[in-house]
Structures are given as structure tokens and as C-alpha cells.
Design an enzyme around this catalytic site. Structure first.
Site, PDB file in Angstrom:
ATOM      1  N   LYS A  46      -4.387  -7.515   6.136  1.00 41.72           N
ATOM      2  CA  LYS A  46      -3.989  -6.152   6.358  1.00 41.72           C
ATOM      3  C   LYS A  46      -3.635  -5.784   4.860  1.00 41.72           C
ATOM      4  O   LYS A  46      -3.441  -6.442   4.205  1.00 41.72           O
ATOM      5  CB  LYS A  46      -2.783  -6.541   7.220  1.00 41.72           C
ATOM      6  N   CYS A 133      -7.660   4.991   3.600  1.00 46.43           N
ATOM      7  CA  CYS A 133      -7.124   5.073   4.959  1.00 46.43           C
ATOM      8  C   CYS A 133      -6.650   6.429   5.224  1.00 46.43           C
ATOM      9  O   CYS A 133      -5.650   7.158   4.402  1.00 46.43           O
ATOM     10  CB  CYS A 133      -5.716   4.288   4.857  1.00 46.43           C
TER      11      CYS A 133
END
Length: 307
Positions: A46, A133
């Protein structure tokens, strides 16, 4: 014997399958404990930021008919805790598994701090620079839509670290090849694409967006044709290795991405329907290659036959 081995900068993959960043957390989520991660080509953790982040307001995930809309927002305990409490036990459990760490930050200094600490830890084989992102207010996609910013950030990270870096590209641009070239000019060793597409879903009864953050990133089967097209476009513009992603749910999808120009792939949203999706895809890949009469998956890279 079917060869699925793929060698990329820093990543010696037994097969071209890895989980997309965020899918298996830091190797500590239930899905990652259901099978041996050595069955995959690599593990991608992650996204890690300089300090702990709690993410966006709930709800953070909406499952749609053709994919998933998410606004998780890079929840993580911060780079120091990731190295000590996440990566150290992961590397201990999997001493020979290629591990790629995803790097995030709110500003340039944040990216540089995380990249250097992860590289210096000696626990990871490569870095994925997440400049794409869509679910954070600072950093993330705000970096990845500007070629000059991507080039400069890539150059600075490259000068600090000892391991290969892959820049993760956003699809939320007019011409993704400009961003790819900027990353290449900055010294990137490879590219990852695509990240999620900006989207919104509204509850007609409450008249409110279904996500607490209002807007999120769309992933899953709905984005696959866009991802395939962008992988092809980027392959035509650069010789850098490409890790393709976006809507992969089968071994045939993997082959499609390879034909478009990817060298390896990452599987994400498919795990919502099948927590063992990446393992099943890795197991099925040799069978699909055999059906096509292919003995080496590397023979298929960028071998699409255009009309």
C-alpha cells in the site's frame, strides 16, 4: 514447458502477476494470508506517506455493477512504522519475494523522504512513485498531471535512491504519453498504468454522493478498454518496461495487456469478487498460453495485430 518468467529492473518475476498497490495492504490483510505470496511474481504494498494518515470520510468504497468507486485516501501508519512493523515482518516471511513499495507524499519533500527511507531500508526491490492518486487533497494526482513536475520529481528521487523506480501514471489527462515521456526523461526505470479514473455516483433518494469524499477513483472492468488503449499509447512512445493494470480479472485479460505492450500486470478490483483472484489468474496463465501455442509470454509483448 511454458515460460512465464519476466525480468524487469529490480524485479525478477516468476510470473507477470502482482497485486495492485492497496489490494493486499502490507501483506497483512486476510486475503494475503489465504495463500503463499510466492505464487505471484511480486508483492506491491500500500502507498506509504511520511506520516500516518487516516484517509477520507466514510463511506470510502462503493461497489458498482461494472467496477468499484473508492476514496480511501492512502490510509497508512507512516513510513517509519511501515518499515518497522510492516515491511520487516513481510520480508522475514518472504525473504526471496520481489517487493515493490508505493511512495506517496503531500509535497516534494514528502516524496523524497519516503523514497529514501524505503530504499535505505534494504527491504524492497523497487519503488512505485504514486503521482496519480485521485483521492487526496495534496500530492497524488496534483503532481501527476504536469509533465514538468513529474520529470523533476522523478529526477530528484532517482538521485536519492539505490533501487529502480517505476512512476505510476494517472489516466486523468488529455495525453498520457506526455507524462510517460516526462518520467522517462527524469530517469524512471519503468512505468505503472493506469491508476483510477475520477468518478462520482449519486444516491437519488438522498441526493448525496455515495462516497463520503464525494468523488472517487473508478476501477474494475469498466476501465479496462481505457487502460488497454493507454498501455498501447505509452508503449508506442517509450521503451521503458510497463506494468499494466485496470480491470484485469482473468488470464486472458493479462494476455490482452501484454499484447498491448505491457511487460507485467497488477490485479486489483477483481479481488472484491474473488479474494484469490491474482493466484487463480497466475495459475491459469500457462494454460491460456498453451491454448495459443505460446511457449514464452515475453514473445507476446506489443504483438497486437492491428486492422
Amino acid at each position: 514447458m511454458i515460460n512465464t518468467h519476466v525480468k524487469l529492473p529490480g524485479l525478477d518475476l516468476k510470473n507477470p502477476i502482482m497485486p495492485a498497490s492497496g489490494t493486499f495492504g502490507f501483506g497483512d490483510v486476510p486475503a494475503a494470508k489465504k495463500f503463499n505470496l510466492n505464487d505471484l511474481g511480486a508483492m506491491v504494498i500500500k502507498t506509504t506517506t511520511p506520516h500516518s494518515t487516516t484517509g477520507n470520510p466514510q463511506p470510502q468504497i462503493a461497489v458498482l455493477n461494472t467496477g468499484v468507486l473508492n476514496s480511501v485516501g492512502l490510509t497508512n501508519p507512516g513510513v517509519d512504522a511501515v518499515i518497522k512493523d510492516k515491511l520487516t515482518p513481510l520480508r522475514s516471511e518472504y525473504p526471496n519475494l520481489p517487493i515493490m513499495a508505493s511512495v506517496g507524499g503531500e509535497d516534494e519533500a514528502g516524496y523524497l523522504e519516503v523514497a529514501k527511507k524505503l530504499s535505505d531500508s534494504g527491504l524492497v526491490n523497487a519503488l512505485e512513485i504514486n503521482v496519480s492518486c485521485p483521492n487526496v487533497n495534496q500530492g497524488g494526482m496534483s503532481f501527476g498531471v504536469h509533465p514538468d513536475v513529474v520529470e523533476e520529481l522523478t529526477k530528484k528521487i532517482k538521485s536519492l535512491v539505490k533501487i529502480p523506480i517505476y512512476v505510476k501514471l494517472t489516466p486523468n489527462v488529455t495525453d498520457i504519453t506526455q507524462i510517460a515521456k516526462a518520467a522517462e526523461n527524469g530517469g524512471a526505470d519503468g512505468l505503472s498504468l493506469i491508476n483510477t479514473l475520477l468518478g462520482m455516483e449519486i444516491d437519488v433518494e438522498t441526493r448525496k454522493p455515495v462516497l463520503g469524499h464525494n468523488i472517487g477513483g473508478l476501477s474494475g472492468e469498466a476501465v479496462k478498454p481505457i487502460a488497454i488503449r493507454m498501455v498501447h499509447q505509452v508503449r508506442e512512445s517509450t521503451t521503458l518496461p510497463i506494468i499494466g493494470m485496470g480491470g484485469i480479472s482473468s488470464a486472458k485479460d493479462v494476455i490482452e495487456f501484454i499484447l498491448a505492450g505491457a511487460n507485467a500486470v497488477a490485479v486489483g478490483t477483481a479481488h472484491f469478487k474473488d479474494s484469490l483472484a491474482s493466484k487463480h489468474i497466475a495459475d491459469d496463465l500457462p494454460k491460456e498460453l498453451e491454448k495459443l501455442g505460446i511457449t514464452d509470454i515475453n514473445q507476446l509483448v506489443n504483438k497486437v495485430n492491428f486492422n
